[in-house]
Write a protein that holds these residues in place. Structure first.
Motif, PDB file in Angstrom:
ATOM      1  N   ILE A   3       4.714   3.264   1.137  1.00 14.08           N
ATOM      2  CA  ILE A   3       4.490   2.279   2.198  1.00 14.08           C
ATOM      3  C   ILE A   3       4.971   2.862   3.522  1.00 14.08           C
ATOM      4  O   ILE A   3       6.128   3.277   3.647  1.00 14.08           O
ATOM      5  N   SER A   4       4.088   2.874   4.503  1.00 16.13           N
ATOM      6  CA  SER A   4       4.470   3.398   5.814  1.00 16.13           C
ATOM      7  C   SER A   4       4.855   2.275   6.775  1.00 16.13           C
ATOM      8  O   SER A   4       5.669   2.478   7.687  1.00 16.13           O
ATOM      9  N   LYS A   5       4.266   1.083   6.556  1.00 15.49           N
ATOM     10  CA  LYS A   5       4.560  -0.018   7.480  1.00 15.49           C
ATOM     11  C   LYS A   5       4.206  -1.365   6.837  1.00 15.49           C
ATOM     12  O   LYS A   5       3.213  -1.473   6.114  1.00 15.49           O
ATOM     13  N   ILE A   6       5.055  -2.373   7.129  1.00 11.69           N
ATOM     14  CA  ILE A   6       4.757  -3.756   6.723  1.00 11.69           C
ATOM     15  C   ILE A   6       4.727  -4.595   7.986  1.00 11.69           C
ATOM     16  O   ILE A   6       5.728  -4.699   8.698  1.00 11.69           O
ATOM     17  N   LYS A   7       3.572  -5.163   8.287  1.00 10.80           N
ATOM     18  CA  LYS A   7       3.386  -5.918   9.525  1.00 10.80           C
ATOM     19  C   LYS A   7       3.123  -7.393   9.222  1.00 10.80           C
ATOM     20  O   LYS A   7       2.260  -7.731   8.407  1.00 10.80           O
ATOM     21  N   LYS A   8       3.870  -8.273   9.879  1.00 22.91           N
ATOM     22  CA  LYS A   8       3.670  -9.717   9.709  1.00 22.91           C
ATOM     23  C   LYS A   8       2.483 -10.168  10.562  1.00 22.91           C
ATOM     24  O   LYS A   8       2.394  -9.846  11.742  1.00 22.91           O
TER      25      LYS A   8
END
Length: 263
Positions: A3-8
């Motif tokens: 996982i490189s990024k988790i965006k809301k």
């Protein structure tokens, strides 16, 4: 895969981006359940779990939104699931909703009956039949409100009688019996409250007689006219006694004015 990024996102969902440029839109429950904030590595098995849970929570949130819009029966929930093809993990979703009482036929029953008694003109039989359509036996709950139904029926009956402008007693009774039976009230009680509240209105037959007399007096002889008016009034449900009363009244009225004119 990592996982490189988790965006809301604005709609309460989250977008997960991976180092291979692929991405998944999912829910916060999935992120927490799979511990994705700490464990960034995702193998095939974990990816399968993420996708499976995403489908589950997608279906769950749709059904949840439907369930909280108003009190729903379990039968309504089942129909909604079937109609919208949300059958995946259906039993698990319903179990979760039952745990928070969003699917509870006992609560639905009490709420449905209370609203119908206080916010509608529906009678007991109609309400019981409505509940049968939801696979719910509502007889016991509905019977608790017997006095309220009686008061409502009498109040509605009085109003209907007062609004009557042109119907005979028999014709009006027949009409109101049919009307209130369609609303779900018992025929015996309908007749009882009609008979107890009906007040004879001589103006009604007078108006009907005058209307017929005015329309046909110039084209029919007196003998034909009397017979014709009688048959029309009988057809409208007026009794022989009603008609005799109006004739006697008219005779007295005319006789009175003749005497005055002669004098």
């Amino acid at each position: 895969m990592k996982i490189s990024k988790i965006k809301k996102l604005n709609n309460g969902k989250y977008k997960i981006k991976f180092d291979d440029m692929s991405e998944i839109t999912t829910y916060d429950e999935v992120i927490l359940n799979e511990n994705l904030l700490l464990n960034k590595l995702v193998d095939e098995e974990k990816l399968h779990q993420i996708l499976e849970q995403t489908v589950f929570y997608s279906n769950y949130n749709k059904i949840l939104k439907y369930a909280i819009s108003k009190t729903r029966s379990e039968n309504e929930i089942d129909k909604y699931i079937e109609k919208n093809n949300l059958n995946d993990k259906k039993d698990e979703i319903k179990k979760k909703l039952k745990e928070i009482n969003l699917v509870n036929d006992s609560i639905y029953l009490k709420s449905f009956v209370y609203d119908k008694v206080n916010l509608s003109t529906d009678g007991p039989y109609k309400i019981i039949n409505n509940l049968k359509e939801q696979n719910i036996d509502g007889v016991y709950e509905v019977n608790k409100y017997e006095e309220e139904f009686d008061r409502k029926l009498e109040k509605l009956m009085k109003k209907k009688i007062q609004l009557n402008k042109n119907k005979s007693k028999n014709m009006l009774k027949q009409k109101l019996v049919n009307y209130f039976m369609e609303l779900g009230y018992e025929k015996e009680k309908i007749c009882y409250y009609f008979d107890n509240n009906y007040v004879e209105n001589q103006d009604i037959i007078q108006k009907e007689y005058d209307k017929l007399y005015k329309k046909y007096s110039l084209i029919k002889s007196n003998k034909e006219l009397n017979f014709f008016i009688n048959s029309k009034l009988y057809a409208k449900g007026f009794s022989k006694e009603d008609i005799e009363k109006i004739r006697k009244w008219l005779f007295t009225f005319l006789f009175y004015w003749i005497i005055i004119f002669v004098i």
